[in-house]
Design an enzyme around this catalytic site. Sequence first.
Site, PDB file in Angstrom:
ATOM      1  N   GLU A  56      10.505 -11.300  -2.784  1.00  0.00           N
ATOM      2  CA  GLU A  56       9.588 -10.317  -3.379  1.00  0.00           C
ATOM      3  C   GLU A  56       8.505 -11.008  -4.193  1.00  0.00           C
ATOM      4  O   GLU A  56       8.552 -12.214  -4.444  1.00  0.00           O
ATOM      5  CB  GLU A  56      10.399  -9.337  -4.239  1.00  0.00           C
ATOM      6  N   GLU A 102      14.533 -10.080   7.682  1.00  0.00           N
ATOM      7  CA  GLU A 102      14.443 -10.175   9.140  1.00  0.00           C
ATOM      8  C   GLU A 102      13.207 -10.976   9.558  1.00  0.00           C
ATOM      9  O   GLU A 102      13.264 -11.840  10.429  1.00  0.00           O
ATOM     10  CB  GLU A 102      14.353  -8.768   9.764  1.00  0.00           C
ATOM     11  N   CYS A 124       9.461  -4.657  10.203  1.00  0.00           N
ATOM     12  CA  CYS A 124      10.363  -5.626  10.851  1.00  0.00           C
ATOM     13  C   CYS A 124      10.689  -5.215  12.284  1.00  0.00           C
ATOM     14  O   CYS A 124      10.834  -6.064  13.163  1.00  0.00           O
ATOM     15  CB  CYS A 124      11.645  -5.785  10.035  1.00  0.00           C
ATOM     16  N   CYS A 137      10.438  -9.352   4.164  1.00  0.00           N
ATOM     17  CA  CYS A 137      11.826  -8.950   4.407  1.00  0.00           C
ATOM     18  C   CYS A 137      12.637 -10.092   5.018  1.00  0.00           C
ATOM     19  O   CYS A 137      12.088 -11.037   5.597  1.00  0.00           O
ATOM     20  CB  CYS A 137      11.871  -7.775   5.383  1.00  0.00           C
ATOM     21  N   CYS A 141      13.339  -2.032   8.289  1.00  0.00           N
ATOM     22  CA  CYS A 141      12.098  -1.282   8.032  1.00  0.00           C
ATOM     23  C   CYS A 141      11.202  -1.292   9.274  1.00  0.00           C
ATOM     24  O   CYS A 141      11.383  -2.083  10.208  1.00  0.00           O
ATOM     25  CB  CYS A 141      11.363  -1.843   6.816  1.00  0.00           C
ATOM     26  N   ASN A 147      15.069 -11.658   1.840  1.00  0.00           N
ATOM     27  CA  ASN A 147      13.850 -11.052   1.322  1.00  0.00           C
ATOM     28  C   ASN A 147      13.339 -11.853   0.130  1.00  0.00           C
ATOM     29  O   ASN A 147      14.112 -12.370  -0.678  1.00  0.00           O
ATOM     30  CB  ASN A 147      14.026  -9.563   0.988  1.00  0.00           C
TER      31      ASN A 147
HETATM   32  N1  THU Z   1      14.187  -5.272   2.837  1.00  0.00           N
HETATM   33  C1  THU Z   1      14.566  -6.223   3.731  1.00  0.00           C
HETATM   34  O1  THU Z   1      14.499  -7.421   3.452  1.00  0.00           O
HETATM   35  N2  THU Z   1      15.017  -5.808   4.937  1.00  0.00           N
HETATM   36  C2  THU Z   1      15.224  -4.508   5.287  1.00  0.00           C
HETATM   37  O2  THU Z   1      15.703  -4.238   6.387  1.00  0.00           O
HETATM   38  C3  THU Z   1      14.872  -3.433   4.356  1.00  0.00           C
HETATM   39  C4  THU Z   1      14.167  -3.850   3.122  1.00  0.00           C
HETATM   40  C5  THU Z   1      13.795  -5.692   1.484  1.00  0.00           C
HETATM   41  C6  THU Z   1      12.360  -5.527   1.081  1.00  0.00           C
HETATM   42  C7  THU Z   1      12.491  -5.434  -0.427  1.00  0.00           C
HETATM   43  O3  THU Z   1      12.553  -6.736  -0.960  1.00  0.00           O
HETATM   44  C8  THU Z   1      13.828  -4.774  -0.666  1.00  0.00           C
HETATM   45  O4  THU Z   1      14.550  -4.964   0.535  1.00  0.00           O
HETATM   46  C9  THU Z   1      13.756  -3.304  -0.984  1.00  0.00           C
HETATM   47  O5  THU Z   1      12.955  -2.620  -0.093  1.00  0.00           O
END
Ligand code: THU
Length: 138
Positions: free
Chosen positions: A52, A63, A99, A61, A96, A50
């Site tokens: 941000e 994935e 994804c 994310c 999420c 991920n």
């Molecule tokens: N996130 C992911 O990278 N993958 C997931 O399956 C769930 C959420 C990330 C997005 C954000 O940077 C952090 O986790 C919190 O939501």
Amino acid sequence: MNRSPEAQAQYERLLPEAIAAARAAWCPHSNFPVGAALLTADDRIIRGCNVENASYGLTNCAERGALFSAIAQGHAPASFKAMLVYAPNVALISPCGACRQVMHDLMSPHCVVYCVGHETAAARDWTVEQLLPGAFGF
Ligand code: THU
């Protein structure tokens, strides 16, 4: 976890890659690192983490990072063998909704997504179809 020997071997190969990917996560806002390891048809592994942004909605994310990177490297949609998603700050990671939709578009319905948090005994193996039943697509 009741896996076939082949699935267990896949899991054991992908887990350290996803752990390494999670270490590269850029998540100063959530402090919630996630790593993904995608197994390609030619048995290569493509990592995602991920990333941000101060404008939170721009976050990508792990994935989607792995899948977009694989497509950019020339791998065909629906050609992937498996994905493993790892997040150390939760007992079990559940991808999420965004994804799941991207997985539905770029992976085959029966492709397995190993989902692992810090409770490795609670890991779940979900297919893309199980993650998003009745998905939108055209
Ligand atoms: N996130 C992911 O990278 N993958 C997931 O399956 C769930 C959420 C990330 C997005 C954000 O940077 C952090 O986790 C919190 O939501």
